[in-house]
Design a protein around this motif. Structure first.
Motif: not given
Length: 131
Positions: A36, A38, A52, A54, A56, A61, A97-102
């Motif tokens: 998705s 972000t 960016y 995300s 999941f 990745t 790659n936005d890895d804030t969710l990870e």
């Protein structure tokens, strides 16, 4: 440096259009993972856009990012068809790659482990000593 009004408008336009393009091209589900958008950040000259993503529950990745970058020309062509009347030039799209969710998921797991290791009587013993 803070984004200007026009940068925010163009970023929001690109994000909306790119989201629908990703869904139409089947890029929102790759290798069993959910992809998705972000954020989309646009440079002040509106010639470059950082997209960016995300990712999941994907196995790899880096492979997902490679697949998105490989289809970048197709994404940009469709984006150009959709926004050609709103923008003079189509920005160069760069994917990150936005890895804030990870990261948030890992933090939650650590908090769960700490809570599980903590003895349940430690809170009530501290409260009783004040009296």
């Amino acid at each position: 440096m803070q984004e200007g009004k026009r940068q925010k408008q163009v970023g929001a336009l690109l994000m909306e259009e790119l989201s629908s393009i990703f869904q139409r091209l089947g890029l929102s589900m790759i290798d069993g993972g959910l992809v998705s958008l972000t954020a989309v950040k646009v440079t002040p000259d509106l010639l470059e856009a950082r997209v960016y993503l995300s990712i999941f529950h994907a196995k790899d990745t880096a492979a997902v990012m490679k697949k998105v970058e490989d289809r970048g020309w197709e994404i940009k062509r469709e984006l150009a068809d959709r926004v050609k009347h709103q923008l003079r030039r189509i920005p160069i799209l760069t994917y990150y790659n936005d890895d804030t969710l990870e990261h948030a998921d890992k933090m939650e797991e650590l908090f769960r482990k700490i809570k599980a290791e903590k003895p349940p009587d430690s809170d009530s013993a501290g409260a009783g000593s004040d009296q």
